[in-house]
Design a protein around this motif. Structure first.
Motif, PDB file in Angstrom:
ATOM      1  N   ARG A 162       0.861  -1.175   0.000  1.00 15.04           N
ATOM      2  CA  ARG A 162       0.000   0.000   0.000  1.00 15.04           C
ATOM      3  C   ARG A 162       0.907   1.239   0.000  1.00 15.04           C
ATOM      4  O   ARG A 162       1.931   1.264   0.685  1.00 15.04           O
ATOM      5  N   LEU A 163       0.554   2.210  -0.753  1.00 10.66           N
ATOM      6  CA  LEU A 163       1.410   3.394  -0.851  1.00 10.66           C
ATOM      7  C   LEU A 163       1.231   4.269   0.375  1.00 10.66           C
ATOM      8  O   LEU A 163       0.105   4.472   0.834  1.00 10.66           O
ATOM      9  N   ASN A 164       2.324   4.753   0.878  1.00 13.75           N
ATOM     10  CA  ASN A 164       2.189   5.718   1.957  1.00 13.75           C
ATOM     11  C   ASN A 164       2.131   7.129   1.379  1.00 13.75           C
ATOM     12  O   ASN A 164       2.184   7.317   0.151  1.00 13.75           O
ATOM     13  N   ALA A 165       2.028   8.108   2.233  1.00 13.76           N
ATOM     14  CA  ALA A 165       1.809   9.481   1.773  1.00 13.76           C
ATOM     15  C   ALA A 165       2.927   9.954   0.846  1.00 13.76           C
ATOM     16  O   ALA A 165       2.678  10.595  -0.165  1.00 13.76           O
ATOM     17  N   ALA A 169       4.238   9.545  -6.791  1.00 12.59           N
ATOM     18  CA  ALA A 169       3.480   8.947  -7.889  1.00 12.59           C
ATOM     19  C   ALA A 169       2.717  10.031  -8.644  1.00 12.59           C
ATOM     20  O   ALA A 169       2.708  10.058  -9.882  1.00 12.59           O
ATOM     21  N   SER A 170       2.125  10.970  -7.895  1.00 12.27           N
ATOM     22  CA  SER A 170       1.344  11.991  -8.591  1.00 12.27           C
ATOM     23  C   SER A 170       2.246  12.946  -9.363  1.00 12.27           C
ATOM     24  O   SER A 170       1.871  13.425 -10.438  1.00 12.27           O
ATOM     25  N   ILE A 171       3.449  13.168  -8.853  1.00 13.30           N
ATOM     26  CA  ILE A 171       4.384  14.026  -9.591  1.00 13.30           C
ATOM     27  C   ILE A 171       4.776  13.374 -10.909  1.00 13.30           C
ATOM     28  O   ILE A 171       4.776  14.006 -11.964  1.00 13.30           O
ATOM     29  N   PHE A 172       5.081  12.062 -10.840  1.00 13.93           N
ATOM     30  CA  PHE A 172       5.579  11.401 -12.053  1.00 13.93           C
ATOM     31  C   PHE A 172       4.463  11.048 -13.021  1.00 13.93           C
ATOM     32  O   PHE A 172       4.628  11.133 -14.227  1.00 13.93           O
ATOM     33  N   LEU A 173       3.311  10.632 -12.482  1.00 13.94           N
ATOM     34  CA  LEU A 173       2.225  10.211 -13.367  1.00 13.94           C
ATOM     35  C   LEU A 173       1.327  11.383 -13.774  1.00 13.94           C
ATOM     36  O   LEU A 173       0.710  11.344 -14.825  1.00 13.94           O
ATOM     37  N   GLY A 174       1.287  12.375 -12.906  1.00  9.65           N
ATOM     38  CA  GLY A 174       0.375  13.493 -13.131  1.00  9.65           C
ATOM     39  C   GLY A 174       0.399  14.077 -14.537  1.00  9.65           C
ATOM     40  O   GLY A 174      -0.637  14.095 -15.214  1.00  9.65           O
ATOM     41  N   PRO A 175       1.559  14.526 -14.986  1.00  4.66           N
ATOM     42  CA  PRO A 175       1.584  15.164 -16.311  1.00  4.66           C
ATOM     43  C   PRO A 175       1.056  14.260 -17.410  1.00  4.66           C
ATOM     44  O   PRO A 175       0.241  14.687 -18.231  1.00  4.66           O
ATOM     45  N   SER A 176       1.488  12.981 -17.410  1.00  5.00           N
ATOM     46  CA  SER A 176       1.040  12.113 -18.495  1.00  5.00           C
ATOM     47  C   SER A 176      -0.442  11.795 -18.340  1.00  5.00           C
ATOM     48  O   SER A 176      -1.169  11.690 -19.334  1.00  5.00           O
ATOM     49  N   LEU A 177      -0.902  11.665 -17.099  1.00 11.44           N
ATOM     50  CA  LEU A 177      -2.333  11.429 -16.884  1.00 11.44           C
ATOM     51  C   LEU A 177      -3.143  12.621 -17.369  1.00 11.44           C
ATOM     52  O   LEU A 177      -4.192  12.465 -17.987  1.00 11.44           O
ATOM     53  N   LEU A 178      -2.632  13.792 -17.086  1.00 11.02           N
ATOM     54  CA  LEU A 178      -3.318  15.015 -17.494  1.00 11.02           C
ATOM     55  C   LEU A 178      -3.433  15.062 -19.024  1.00 11.02           C
ATOM     56  O   LEU A 178      -4.504  15.300 -19.591  1.00 11.02           O
TER      57      LEU A 178
END
Lengths: 313, 450
Positions: free
Chosen positions: A24-27, A33-42
């Motif tokens: 399970r991912l911690n904070a 994860a959001s930094i690395f995936l965010g741009p491509s997800l966006l």
């Protein structure tokens, strides 16, 4: 010694996992994860998923002159398409085109690659010649072939005239127009397919052939039992790429036949384009786009399910 | 400190975006203010030699102006431009003035995206009586001028006059019937020892519509849409059958060559005509420029053919008009109208006709030395203008004011192709009718028309 070190690693990993409550991912992980995936997800969300959902939405409505959704019609756009002989024939035409292009491209590519992999003096010239179409753009290829197909001044017409044969009007007869498009597409695709397959054939270890030679196996036997199995991942890759590419074929059709004559080369992608950007019927073309997506997804799945098992990695 | 470290990466990203936004804006603003004049973006669909001629018109306007500057932007084919215009409305990329072709008139009219040019005509007390009334009527609704015709063409029949002379064939009369053309085509094919095909008719819905206009046949109800929104289309009628029978007869006699449909067909056909492979073909008068250049033969031009035993009703105009978008500020729209007025000046229209073959719309253009010289040098180039002048406007030859014309045309072309490839005329037309009407019903429903 070696064994102990491996166990050490495993136990270390285990320890780490328990600490993390079973992956399970911690904070902190969430943040990264959001930094690395965010741009491509966006980007994906904005330019892939949103348009996909919007297409699905539009396909359930009628659209007016301005392209806005007005009347909700449920699945009636789909029902109309599936019962329309025009659309069915378009699907048939597309499948035929995809099948013909794939078989011919991969078959000819394999033949040429096999020929060019022979170690003969001057073979480099042929390797260059066979792969030269990779550098040709769609528009150049289309214009080039249009000159060849011209019924008055084209190469085929002049040849037929010289031999006193009847002139085939390539682009106005439904059957020959289809073949004209297929020939052009195969010609366009061949360079890339050839190059990839040549690379694969050349990377087959020579020792296998040497061993086969010692056993007295014929070149034919060697080709089917060594070359083909050894390059099967590449063959799989090339045929998947060709199938998907030919489903999406647009430029050549637009430049050579515009879907004609009598809709004989009106492939799904071209029909979608025409219905949307010529006729302004966005509802219909959205429904067609969804159907095309389902078809391509189906074929890709089929390929991975059945063909992939036979591939030697 | 560790708390702030987390924020570094997003901060850098945000900073980057802000910087790009600020400088991007500054750079684009700078290029816009290079010239103090108000920019009027003009979208058009003129390619090839016509594009060069159009750029000359724009240059002429810009040189004459201290207030406005027209920026022409090529948008591809007529067909594709319509959706671009509709879908970019109310965005910064949309044009202030645009060229939209004849069959999109109903669509543009109903879109509510345009300012009727009548508003400016009234404001300026601009005298429109000098402009061809047939052309004006095509883009007017309820007595209001919606758009201003700019490039207006007529479909005409071209023939290779030198070849006819060489084989001693009597040329077709000024206003030929179908059988007149068949005669010439057959004679040419026979006397040339089957080297030159007699004729071709490109698979182009426009030609079929014009054949019907010339036979005084309306296609859509409510007088081809001029007295109400059409609800029914009837392609399957005796006049279409006669037109297609004429073509079929020539296909059977083997003096006909089929070049197919689309832009490449047009190019192949022109190449065939210029290289003596085919003697007669139908094309827009806008092709005169191209056909006179590089032509070693004498170019013959006559009227669009009409059915036997019927008087020619005259064909509708083709081409396109200039519309003013209503999503731009008042002064930009004003600039757009100034440009439209400039394009209609006698000398500008005369030069335009000379360069392209589109007909000069200003009656005073005929008095200019430009056109007088042109007619003296090439008398045949007078024919399309005379054809236009001889036609009396009625509902059948004033175009079809109906939405969905682009699809209708595609379906007409499928019907033509079916017949060219040996299919049955009646069933091909029935199929076309069914699809066109289905689409029309759906479109009317989507738009909420009765």
């Amino acid at each position: 010694m070696l064994k102990t070190s491996t166990t050490d690693v495993v136990s270390e990993k285990k320890a780490a996992t328990t600490q993390r409550h079973g992956f399970r991912l911690n904070a902190k992980d969430n943040y990264y994860a959001s930094i690395f995936l965010g741009p491509s997800l966006l980007v994906l969300g904005l330019f892939v998923f949103y348009p996909m959902l919007k297409t699905l939405y539009i396909s359930l409505f009628l659209t007016n002159t301005l392209g806005k959704t007005t009347v909700y019609v449920g699945l009636s756009n789909y029902a109309k398409l599936i019962s329309s002989p025009d659309f069915i024939s378009s699907m048939g035409v597309t499948l035929f085109y995809v099948a013909a292009v794939t078989v011919l491209t991969v078959g000819l590519g394999l033949l040429l690659a096999n020929l060019a992999s022979q170690k003969l003096p001057g073979i480099g010239i042929f390797r260059t010649l066979y792969s030269v179409t990779m550098g040709v753009s769609v528009s150049v290829a289309a214009i080039f072939w249009l000159f060849i197909f011209n019924p008055s001044t084209g190469f085929f017409a002049l040849l037929s005239n010289a031999l006193n044969l009847p002139v085939v009007n390539w682009l106005t007869n439904p059957t020959s127009a289809m073949w004209a498009v297929i020939i052009t597409t195969v010609w366009m695709n061949l360079g890339f397919t050839f190059l990839i397959l040549l690379g694969a054939i050349q990377s087959v270890p020579n020792t296998l052939y040497e061993a086969a030679d010692v056993e007295g196996a014929s070149p034919r036997f060697q080709f089917f039992n060594i070359t083909i199995p050894m390059i099967s991942p590449t063959l799989f890759f090339v045929s998947t790429i060709t199938i998907i590419g030919s489903f999406k074929s647009f430029g050549l059709i637009d430049l050579i036949t515009k879907g004609g004559p009598t809709n004989a080369t009106n492939m799904l992608v071209y029909r979608i384009y025409k219905d949307a950007f010529y006729s302004g019927n966005y509802a219909k073309s959205s429904a067609e786009a969804i159907i095309l997506t389902i078809i391509i997804a189906f074929f890709t799945l089929l390929q991975f399910k059945f063909l992939e098992k036979k591939v030697n990695y | 400190m560790a708390k702030y470290k987390k924020l570094t990466l997003p901060l850098i990203l945000i900073l980057g975006i802000v910087l790009v936004a600020i400088f991007g804006k500054a750079i684009s603003a700078k290029s816009a203010t290079n010239d103090n004049r108000t920019e009027v973006v003009f979208w058009h669909e003129m390619g090839g030699p016509s594009e060069q001629a159009l750029e000359k018109v724009v240059d002429g306007f810009n040189k004459s102006q201290i207030k406005y500057k027209v920026v022409p932007k090529y948008q591809g084919s007529y067909d594709e431009a319509i959706q671009k215009i509709l879908q970019t409305h109310n965005t910064s990329t949309s044009p202030a003035v645009f060229q939209a072709f004849d069959i999109s008139t109903a669509q543009m009219l109903h879109s509510g995206y345009t300012t009727p040019v009548q508003d400016f005509i009234d404001e300026d007390h601009y005298d429109v009586s000098k402009i061809s009334s047939v052309a004006r009527a095509f883009y007017a609704n309820d007595g209001k001028q919606q758009a201003m015709p700019f490039n207006t063409s007529q479909p005409v029949l071209y023939y290779n006059a030198s070849l006819l002379k060489k084989y001693g064939i009597t040329p077709p009369p000024v206003s030929p019937s179908y059988s007149d053309i068949t005669r010439v085509a057959k004679e040419l094919y026979e006397k040339s020892g089957h080297k030159t095909k007699g004729m071709t008719v490109q698979v182009y819905g426009w030609f079929m519509e014009q054949a019907l206009a010339n036979a005084n046949r309306q296609i859509a109800n409510n007088n081809d849409g001029h007295t109400g929104n059409p609800t029914k289309v009837n392609i399957d009628n005796p006049d279409t059958v006669e037109f297609l029978k004429w073509i079929k007869e020539n296909i059977k006699a083997d003096d006909f060559i089929d070049y197919g449909s689309g832009a490449s067909a047009g190019a192949n056909q022109t190449a065939g005509f210029l290289s003596d492979k085919v003697g007669i073909f139908i094309q827009s008068s806008a092709s005169i420029g191209q056909l006179s250049k590089n032509n070693k033969n004498e170019l013959g031009i006559t009227y669009f053919p009409h059915p036997d035993g019927k008087k020619a009703n005259g064909v509708a105009i083709g081409g396109a008009a200039l519309w003013i978008s209503n999503d731009k500020p008042k002064n930009v729209q004003r600039g757009a109208f100034e440009f439209i007025k400039y394009t209609l000046k006698p000398e500008v229209q005369a030069e335009w006709q000379k360069a392209t073959g589109y007909l000069a719309l200003n009656k005073d253009s005929q008095k200019t030395s430009t056109l007088k010289d042109l007619y003296a040098k090439n008398p045949a180039s007078k024919v399309p203008g005379e054809q236009l002048a001889n036609a009396k406007a009625n509902f059948a030859n004033s175009g079809i004011l109906m939405e969905g014309m682009q699809l209708a045309r595609q379906l007409e072309e499928v019907a033509m192709e079916t017949v060219y490839n040996g299919g049955d005329i009646n069933s091909a037309l029935k199929t076309a009718d069914r699809s066109i009407n289905e689409n029309l019903t759906q479109l009317n429903k989507a738009n909420g028309y009765k």
